[in-house]
Design a protein around this motif. Structure first.
Motif, PDB file in Angstrom:
ATOM      1  N   ALA A  50      64.091 104.947  13.020  1.00 23.11           N
ATOM      2  CA  ALA A  50      63.085 104.008  12.511  1.00 23.11           C
ATOM      3  C   ALA A  50      62.065 104.783  11.680  1.00 23.11           C
ATOM      4  CB  ALA A  50      62.425 103.264  13.657  1.00 23.11           C
ATOM      5  N   MET A 149      63.430 102.562   7.151  1.00 25.24           N
ATOM      6  CA  MET A 149      64.053 101.935   8.319  1.00 25.24           C
ATOM      7  C   MET A 149      64.881 100.753   7.835  1.00 25.24           C
ATOM      8  SD  MET A 149      61.972 100.485  11.630  1.00 25.24           S
ATOM      9  CE  MET A 149      62.671  99.312  12.778  1.00 25.24           C
ATOM     10  N   VAL A 150      66.015 100.518   8.487  1.00 24.85           N
ATOM     11  CA  VAL A 150      66.788  99.310   8.226  1.00 24.85           C
ATOM     12  C   VAL A 150      66.878  98.579   9.565  1.00 24.85           C
ATOM     13  CG1 VAL A 150      69.013  98.353   7.495  1.00 24.85           C
ATOM     14  CG2 VAL A 150      68.096 100.385   6.362  1.00 24.85           C
ATOM     15  N   GLY A 151      66.499  97.323   9.573  1.00 24.11           N
ATOM     16  CA  GLY A 151      66.540  96.608  10.848  1.00 24.11           C
ATOM     17  C   GLY A 151      65.606  95.428  10.867  1.00 24.11           C
ATOM     18  N   PHE A 152      65.192  95.019  12.046  1.00 25.68           N
ATOM     19  CA  PHE A 152      64.553  93.748  12.350  1.00 25.68           C
ATOM     20  C   PHE A 152      65.692  92.742  12.437  1.00 25.68           C
ATOM     21  CE2 PHE A 152      62.302  89.724  11.032  1.00 25.68           C
ATOM     22  CZ  PHE A 152      61.605  89.576  12.221  1.00 25.68           C
ATOM     23  N   VAL A 153      66.140  92.195  11.297  1.00 26.02           N
ATOM     24  CA  VAL A 153      67.382  91.428  11.289  1.00 26.02           C
ATOM     25  C   VAL A 153      68.363  92.092  10.312  1.00 26.02           C
ATOM     26  CG1 VAL A 153      66.352  89.238  11.980  1.00 26.02           C
ATOM     27  CG2 VAL A 153      66.496  89.827   9.561  1.00 26.02           C
ATOM     28  N   ALA A 154      69.562  91.527  10.272  1.00 25.93           N
ATOM     29  CA  ALA A 154      70.676  92.090   9.525  1.00 25.93           C
ATOM     30  C   ALA A 154      70.338  92.730   8.183  1.00 25.93           C
ATOM     31  CB  ALA A 154      71.725  90.997   9.327  1.00 25.93           C
ATOM     32  N   GLY A 155      70.308  94.055   8.147  1.00 25.20           N
ATOM     33  CA  GLY A 155      70.236  94.782   6.891  1.00 25.20           C
ATOM     34  C   GLY A 155      68.901  94.762   6.174  1.00 25.20           C
ATOM     35  N   PHE A 158      62.855  98.357   5.455  1.00 22.05           N
ATOM     36  CA  PHE A 158      61.415  98.603   5.419  1.00 22.05           C
ATOM     37  C   PHE A 158      61.211  99.714   4.391  1.00 22.05           C
ATOM     38  CE2 PHE A 158      61.982  96.796   9.579  1.00 22.05           C
ATOM     39  CZ  PHE A 158      60.801  96.155   9.896  1.00 22.05           C
ATOM     40  N   VAL A 198      67.886  87.779   5.020  1.00 22.36           N
ATOM     41  CA  VAL A 198      68.356  86.416   5.294  1.00 22.36           C
ATOM     42  C   VAL A 198      67.139  85.495   5.409  1.00 22.36           C
ATOM     43  CG1 VAL A 198      70.483  87.102   6.492  1.00 22.36           C
ATOM     44  CG2 VAL A 198      68.364  86.831   7.806  1.00 22.36           C
TER      45      VAL A 198
ATOM     46  N   LEU B  25      71.353  98.837  11.964  1.00 23.36           N
ATOM     47  CA  LEU B  25      71.291  98.069  10.719  1.00 23.36           C
ATOM     48  C   LEU B  25      70.661  96.703  10.960  1.00 23.36           C
ATOM     49  CD1 LEU B  25      74.862  98.920   9.405  1.00 23.36           C
ATOM     50  CD2 LEU B  25      72.689  99.899   8.638  1.00 23.36           C
ATOM     51  N   GLY B  26      70.147  96.507  12.165  1.00 25.20           N
ATOM     52  CA  GLY B  26      69.515  95.230  12.479  1.00 25.20           C
ATOM     53  C   GLY B  26      70.504  94.185  12.963  1.00 25.20           C
ATOM     54  N   ILE B  27      71.742  94.589  13.245  1.00 26.77           N
ATOM     55  CA  ILE B  27      72.726  93.646  13.777  1.00 26.77           C
ATOM     56  C   ILE B  27      72.817  93.870  15.285  1.00 26.77           C
ATOM     57  CG2 ILE B  27      75.138  92.905  13.726  1.00 26.77           C
ATOM     58  CD1 ILE B  27      75.184  93.902  10.768  1.00 26.77           C
ATOM     59  N   SER B 267      65.933  94.161  15.889  1.00 29.43           N
ATOM     60  CA  SER B 267      66.140  95.564  16.262  1.00 29.43           C
ATOM     61  C   SER B 267      64.867  96.385  16.201  1.00 29.43           C
ATOM     62  CB  SER B 267      67.194  96.186  15.361  1.00 29.43           C
ATOM     63  OG  SER B 267      66.688  96.327  14.050  1.00 29.43           O
ATOM     64  N   GLY B 268      63.820  95.821  15.600  1.00 32.61           N
ATOM     65  CA  GLY B 268      62.591  96.592  15.527  1.00 32.61           C
ATOM     66  C   GLY B 268      61.462  95.728  15.044  1.00 32.61           C
TER      67      GLY B 268
END
Lengths: 291, 323
Positions: A50, A149-155, A158, A198, B25-27, B267-268
């Protein structure tokens, strides 16, 4: 920078490189996640880097949590010794700032915002000391950004801007998160920009929209055929302001399968960047414009 | 062989044991919220424990079978009917071609798990059939089931109907539900008083409770240790520089309503977390209805691992009895 190790329940170890955001903290978290991956510790199922931290998910029936903690801590010196240099790519991402779709959405959720009388951009400009939204937009697109960072939701990426700390733009998140955000909205929260991959809930301020898809589970978009997620940590991004006409043209090209994002291979060296930010950014831009 | 969805219920989705390996990757992992019940349903019909089944929340679907099958329903207590005749939960039963499986009103718990001999055979995405609607992955076109869907079922070696799991092995939450928590992550952000209060208070499940996370309300607001907020974290004392979230981690935006992240977790994000629900109790959250009273119980790692072993032993006992 003080590293802090802690458990997240019995299946995760969370390592915070630093409480505050910096590229040094990001590089250390990326290095550590790389050395942990290379170590192939039995039972590890996920390694998630992250902005200034990283997390390991593991099966405690395979490796005891105390043992896992010890092994990860022992790897810290390796990560510290790692080169803070990345072979990466710079990508031009077109942004239609002040577009009608985020505009409509921000009006719909106005009562959840710090300043119900203006727009997200007008608010962000004011609290960062810019005369108007246009001047703020220019600060947003003028220097490149780093995917931290890549995340939270799909792809969802940040992004952290490659400028001195005193030039960093900072805005709070919405007072209460929205239940809707248009797909591919370019957002802002804390010191991070993001692209909503998304449609869905979100708390970041909304500045504009990109016509360039960055997540495609169907893998029909020409440049997402190999993998459905576009971004990875360490990517460099340059926003390119576009108007409605250009936006529509790119949307049509994506549909037709003829759109290819402008990308150039680059090396990013943290020490070099810290020594000369303007010079390093100029080189990154040269690579992009020469592509 | 296919399942024809006559009525979809409220939110019925194809789930297996999930899609690990893409959280960076947030999945999220997705998969059955109550994995104990999903595994058990599969065992009852002779499937591999990681076969895909249906998860239905609060309200059961109505399903017509195109061929004979052996079926089991586990999890929440809800009347189960085959062509209107009642059959028992946590047991295998036969459904003949042309018959319809339907459900009555929910009595207790929140989610039922429907396993069909052969397992649901939709196309996997990234190694799993689990439905993740936000990312449009798994299930039927990445969404919950709809009326008119025909869900493919794999081939099976038929097992006997009438197999059952004894009552004491049907693991469900009590009332108030007790969820065990290992303090950690950003626990140090809380004042001592807030930390104590969190475990003393009785909370209730808020209406915002789904596969992504469960929100709780009714306890005292949490106070934070004073500090100058770190650069990049945001101004609220509950903010941190956006980091990864653990499954089961408990975030408390603004210090008011705790949210436990579940199988479809983001994921974060930028909220502090005070620790995480232990892995053994994640299943129980999937069986909580809104307004259920809940106590968070503080445990250490040793007790967390003992609880994990207890859960594993219970599953092993079911496995041995059904073989």
């Amino acid at each position: 920078m003080k590293t802090r190790y802690t458990f997240g329940g019995d299946e995760h170890i969370y390592v915070e490189m630093d409480e505050e955001m910096s590229l040094d903290a990001f590089f250390k978290s990326l290095s550590m996640s790389n050395v942990v991956r290379a170590e192939n510790i039995p039972g590890v199922t996920e390694i998630c880097p992250a902005n200034a931290s990283f997390q390991v998910k593991f099966d405690p029936d395979v490796t005891h949590p105390d043992e896992m903690m010890k092994r990860i801590q022992e790897l810290e010196h390796k990560a510290e010794g790692a080169e803070k240099r990345l072979a990466t790519r710079i990508i031009e991402v077109p942004v239609f700032y002040q577009d009608p779709w985020t505009q409509e959405t921000l009006m719909r959720f106005r009562e959840r915002h710090q300043d119900p009388s203006g727009t997200d951009l007008e608010y962000a400009a004011r609290i960062n000391g810019y005369d108007n939204a246009e001047a703020f937009i220019e600060a947003h697109y003028s220097s490149p950004w780093f995917v931290s960072m890549v995340g939270f939701v799909a792809g969802l990426p940040f992004l952290y801007q490659l400028v001195e700390r005193d030039k960093q733009l900072q805005v709070p998140k919405y007072l209460r998160p929205r239940t809707d955000t248009p797909k591919q909205t370019v957002g802002y929260g804390g010191c991070f920009s993001c692209i909503y991959s998304v449609r869905g809930a979100g708390g970041y301020q909304m500045f504009g929209i990109t016509p360039m898809p960055i997540y495609d589970p169907e893998q029909e978009v020409s440049y997402l055929k190999d993998f459905m997620v576009f971004f990875r940590p360490g990517d460099v991004v340059k926003w390119k302001p576009i108007d409605r006409e250009e936006y529509d043209r790119i949307v049509a090209a994506v549909e037709a399968g003829t759109y290819t994002p402008r990308i150039a291979e680059v090396d990013f060296d943290l020490a070099e960047f810290n020594a000369d930010m303007a010079g390093t950014n100029a080189k990154l831009m040269e690579a992009l414009n020469g592509s | 062989m296919a399942l024809k969805i006559v009525k979809p219920g409220l939110f019925t989705s194809v789930q297996d044991l999930g899609r690990p390996g893409y959280f960076h990757l947030g999945i999220p992992i997705s998969g059955a919220m109550d994995r104990f019940a999903m595994r058990t349903a599969n065992m009852l019909v002779g499937n591999a424990e990681d076969a895909a089944g249906l998860e239905a929340v609060f309200m059961g679907p109505e399903i017509e079978f195109t061929e004979d099958a052996v079926v089991a329903v586990t999890g929440a207590s809800m009347p189960i009917m085959v062509d209107g005749d009642p059959v028992g939960g946590w047991s295998s039963f036969a459904v003949k071609a042309g018959q319809t499986l339907s459900f009555g009103f929910l009595k207790s718990g929140a989610r039922i798990y429907i396993a069909v001999s052969g397992g649901i055979d939709t196309t996997p995405d990234l190694g799993s059939r689990s439905t993740y609607p936000i990312g449009a992955l798994g299930g039927i076109e990445g969404r919950p089931v709809q009326a008119g869907d025909e869900i493919p079922v794999g081939n099976s070696n038929p097992v006997a109907a009438g197999r059952t799991v004894q009552t004491e092995l049907r693991r469900m939450p009590g009332s108030p539900a007790e969820l065990r928590v290992l303090p950690g992550l950003y626990w140090h952000r809380l004042t001592e008083e807030a930390g104590t209060g969190f475990f003393e208070d009785t909370w209730t499940v808020a209406p915002e409770a789904d596969r992504m996370g469960y929100r709780f309300k009714g306890g005292r607001a949490l106070e934070f240790v004073d500090r100058e907020q770190p650069f990049g974290a945001g101004a609220d004392p509950s903010n941190i520089v956006d980091g990864c979230y653990s499954y089961g981690s408990i975030q408390v935006p603004g210090g008011t309503e705790p949210i436990v992240l579940h199988r479809d977790a983001v994921s974060g994000g930028g909220y502090f977390t005070l620790g995480a629900i232990i892995s053994a109790d994640m299943d129980l959250i999937g069986q909580l209805q809104p307004n259920t009273p809940v106590r968070f119980v503080k445990v250490d790692m040793e007790r967390a691992l003992a609880a994990r072993a207890d859960r594993r032993k219970m599953l092993q006992k079911i496995r041995e009895e059904l073989v």
